[in-house]
Design an enzyme around this catalytic site. Structure first.
Site, PDB file in Angstrom:
ATOM      1  N   HIS A  31       1.013  -1.195  -0.006  1.00  0.00           N
ATOM      2  CA  HIS A  31      -0.060   0.180  -0.043  1.00  0.00           C
ATOM      3  C   HIS A  31       0.987   1.329   0.089  1.00  0.00           C
ATOM      4  O   HIS A  31       1.299   1.705   1.097  1.00  0.00           O
ATOM      5  CB  HIS A  31      -0.973  -0.047   1.254  1.00  0.00           C
ATOM      6  CG  HIS A  31      -2.203   1.154   1.330  1.00  0.00           C
ATOM      7  ND1 HIS A  31      -3.184   0.874   1.849  1.00  0.00           N
ATOM      8  CD2 HIS A  31      -1.879   2.358   0.692  1.00  0.00           C
ATOM      9  CE1 HIS A  31      -3.684   1.872   1.840  1.00  0.00           C
ATOM     10  NE2 HIS A  31      -3.248   2.952   1.165  1.00  0.00           N
TER      11      HIS A  31
ATOM     12  N   HIS B 179       1.201   4.765  -2.644  1.00  0.00           N
ATOM     13  CA  HIS B 179       0.949   5.661  -3.832  1.00  0.00           C
ATOM     14  C   HIS B 179       2.164   6.176  -4.255  1.00  0.00           C
ATOM     15  O   HIS B 179       2.803   7.101  -3.568  1.00  0.00           O
ATOM     16  CB  HIS B 179      -0.300   6.663  -3.470  1.00  0.00           C
ATOM     17  CG  HIS B 179      -1.484   5.953  -2.783  1.00  0.00           C
ATOM     18  ND1 HIS B 179      -2.684   5.990  -3.580  1.00  0.00           N
ATOM     19  CD2 HIS B 179      -1.733   5.685  -1.385  1.00  0.00           C
ATOM     20  CE1 HIS B 179      -3.381   5.310  -2.761  1.00  0.00           C
ATOM     21  NE2 HIS B 179      -3.160   5.416  -1.469  1.00  0.00           N
TER      22      HIS B 179
ATOM     23  N   HIS C 192      -9.577   0.661  -1.307  1.00  0.00           N
ATOM     24  CA  HIS C 192      -9.433   1.584   0.134  1.00  0.00           C
ATOM     25  C   HIS C 192     -10.938   1.598   0.667  1.00  0.00           C
ATOM     26  O   HIS C 192     -12.058   1.802  -0.026  1.00  0.00           O
ATOM     27  CB  HIS C 192      -9.081   3.190  -0.045  1.00  0.00           C
ATOM     28  CG  HIS C 192      -7.552   3.268  -0.261  1.00  0.00           C
ATOM     29  ND1 HIS C 192      -7.178   2.566  -1.417  1.00  0.00           N
ATOM     30  CD2 HIS C 192      -6.644   4.184   0.215  1.00  0.00           C
ATOM     31  CE1 HIS C 192      -5.557   3.104  -1.361  1.00  0.00           C
ATOM     32  NE2 HIS C 192      -5.682   4.172  -0.277  1.00  0.00           N
TER      33      HIS C 192
ATOM     34  N   GLU D 240     -10.969   3.561   5.861  1.00  0.00           N
ATOM     35  CA  GLU D 240     -10.093   4.427   6.631  1.00  0.00           C
ATOM     36  C   GLU D 240     -10.736   5.447   7.063  1.00  0.00           C
ATOM     37  O   GLU D 240     -10.515   5.751   8.580  1.00  0.00           O
ATOM     38  CB  GLU D 240      -9.355   5.085   5.513  1.00  0.00           C
ATOM     39  CG  GLU D 240      -8.240   5.995   5.571  1.00  0.00           C
ATOM     40  CD  GLU D 240      -7.388   6.706   4.447  1.00  0.00           C
ATOM     41  OE1 GLU D 240      -7.904   6.753   3.346  1.00  0.00           O
ATOM     42  OE2 GLU D 240      -6.380   7.090   4.690  1.00  0.00           O
TER      43      GLU D 240
ATOM     44  N   ASP E 111       1.861   4.079   2.739  1.00  0.00           N
ATOM     45  CA  ASP E 111       0.774   4.757   2.072  1.00  0.00           C
ATOM     46  C   ASP E 111       1.298   5.905   1.312  1.00  0.00           C
ATOM     47  O   ASP E 111       1.380   6.005  -0.084  1.00  0.00           O
ATOM     48  CB  ASP E 111      -0.129   5.633   3.180  1.00  0.00           C
ATOM     49  CG  ASP E 111      -1.598   5.741   2.455  1.00  0.00           C
ATOM     50  OD1 ASP E 111      -1.857   5.583   1.435  1.00  0.00           O
ATOM     51  OD2 ASP E 111      -2.526   6.310   3.510  1.00  0.00           O
ATOM     52  N   ASP E 112       1.654   7.448   1.833  1.00  0.00           N
ATOM     53  CA  ASP E 112       2.070   8.452   1.328  1.00  0.00           C
ATOM     54  C   ASP E 112       3.357   8.785   2.033  1.00  0.00           C
ATOM     55  O   ASP E 112       3.473   9.878   2.585  1.00  0.00           O
ATOM     56  CB  ASP E 112       1.355   9.527   1.057  1.00  0.00           C
ATOM     57  CG  ASP E 112      -0.061   8.852   0.252  1.00  0.00           C
ATOM     58  OD1 ASP E 112       0.081   8.973  -0.861  1.00  0.00           O
ATOM     59  OD2 ASP E 112      -1.085   8.561   0.983  1.00  0.00           O
TER      60      ASP E 112
HETATM   61  N1  ADE Z   1      -4.630   8.753  -2.186  1.00  0.00           N
HETATM   62  C1  ADE Z   1      -3.539   8.746  -1.486  1.00  0.00           C
HETATM   63  N2  ADE Z   1      -3.400   8.380  -0.488  1.00  0.00           N
HETATM   64  C2  ADE Z   1      -4.726   8.048   0.120  1.00  0.00           C
HETATM   65  C3  ADE Z   1      -5.430   7.517   1.251  1.00  0.00           C
HETATM   66  N3  ADE Z   1      -4.569   7.252   2.211  1.00  0.00           N
HETATM   67  N4  ADE Z   1      -6.664   7.331   0.985  1.00  0.00           N
HETATM   68  C4  ADE Z   1      -7.241   7.576  -0.038  1.00  0.00           C
HETATM   69  N5  ADE Z   1      -6.676   8.015  -1.139  1.00  0.00           N
HETATM   70  C5  ADE Z   1      -5.434   8.206  -1.081  1.00  0.00           C
HETATM   71 ZN    ZN Z   2      -3.740   4.894   0.624  1.00  0.00          ZN
END
Ligand code: ADE
Ligand code: ZN
Length: 333
Positions: A16, A18, A196, A199, A277-278
């Site tokens: 996971h 992006h 997703h 969350e 994630d990011d």
């Molecule tokens: N796009 C990038 N990060 C995300 C996240 N945590 N939740 C939903 N969309 C995303």
């Molecule tokens: Zn994500």
């Protein structure tokens, strides 16, 4: 081996991440300059100060703005290559990377430009770093079903090189049900599917991801804990949740890492994995996520090994590959 040494030594799979969320400010400024695109921040420091989020949407606004400087195939290559270098540092030996084609095609960038840059970096990661990588194409859920169908059509010529489709962006108000038909078509075309759910959205969205989208994994899914029947099902089906601890903290899904439910879920038998994630926006890559939960939740070495094993079990690699990594993890003290 102490806990930190073990985290560094464990081979791990990331499921996971992006790719647009790995865009470090320094690289963003460099690419903006070479493409002669203005960004509304004077310096890397000023940009980093804007990384102060109170929910998912406040992050997404900045994340989409940052992606605007990506124009040429080489930009996408450089973005992905920088991430692979982080993987090598963190002993991430396999990764399944999300990309958001609509973020780019809506600005007039060709699907092929995005795909070819990312794919070339994946090939180089295998050859130069020994890291295996797959691509997962995500639909932006704040956009229409029709737009998702168009994106799926653009991906079909590359379908042998895209392992799965996913669903991301603003969760609340955009339930999985909105994409039931496009996911059915994607499955028919041979894609694996992830989404997703849970969350920021309720447990109900996780049920929909399972029942309507028929996902192979749930991304995040941490709000499943609110529904005991759902937890029972996730455990019975060994359904993986790709959990992202630092993301949950930065986006205020949890107030304190000591309250994160990943250890409770693990101890109940839910198939949880650790992911970044990011990472450029949330304060760390794979090992930073492991260290944050290990320290805040006092995870044992056995729990850390279980989390690393879960990452391979939940991945889309072959059973033979899975066994190879399990044995390497078992061999660590
Ligand atoms: N796009 C990038 N990060 C995300 C996240 N945590 N939740 C939903 N969309 C995303
Ligand atoms: Zn994500």
């Amino acid at each position: 081996m102490n806990r930190i040494e073990l985290i560094r030594a464990l081979p791990k799979a990331e499921l996971h991440v992006h790719i647009e969320g790995t865009f470090e400010p320094e690289l963003m400024f460099a690419i903006a300059q070479r493409n002669q695109i203005e960004i509304p921040y004077k310096s890397v420091e000023e940009l980093k100060q804007a990384y102060n989020f109170h929910n998912l949407q406040s992050f997404l606004d900045i994340y989409y703005a940052g992606a605007n400087v990506l124009v040429h195939e080489q930009d996408f290559y450089d973005l992905a290559w920088a991430y692979f270098e982080k993987c090598a540092e963190d002993k991430v030996v396999h990764t399944e990377i999300f990309f958001d084609p609509q973020t780019h095609t809506d600005r007039g960038i060709a699907f092929e430009t995005v795909f070819n840059g990312l794919k070339r970096a994946c090939t180089d990661a295998q050859v130069k770093l020994g890291i295996s990588a797959e691509l997962i194409m995500c639909f932006l859920r704040h956009l229409s079903e029709e737009a998702a169908f168009e994106t799926l059509a653009q991906a079909l010529p590359f379908k042998d090189q895209i392992i799965a489709v996913g669903l991301d962006s603003s969760e609340l108000g955009h339930p999985p049900a909105k994409f039931e038909r496009v996911f059915a078509k994607a499955r028919e075309e041979g894609f694996l599917v992830v989404a997703h759910a849970g969350e920021e959205g309720p447990a109900e969205y996780v049920w929909e991801a399972l029942d309507l989208l028929k996902v192979n994994r749930v991304d995040h899914g941490v709000r499943s804990e609110e529904d005991p029947k759902l937890l029972e099902r996730l455990i019975a089906e060994k359904m993986p949740l790709t959990v992202c601890p630092l993301s949950n903290l930065k986006l205020c899904v949890v107030d304190d890492m000591a309250e994160h439910n990943i250890q409770r879920l693990l101890q109940q038998g839910v198939h949880v994995t650790v992911n970044s994630d990011d990472p450029s926006y949330f304060g760390g890559y794979m090992n930073d996520n492991f260290i944050a939960i290990a320290e805040s939740l006092d995870l044992s070495n056995a729990e850390l090994k279980k989390l690393a094993k879960n990452s391979f079990e939940a991945s889309f690699i072959t059973d033979v590959e899975k066994q190879k990594w399990m044995q390497q993890i078992d061999a660590l003290a």
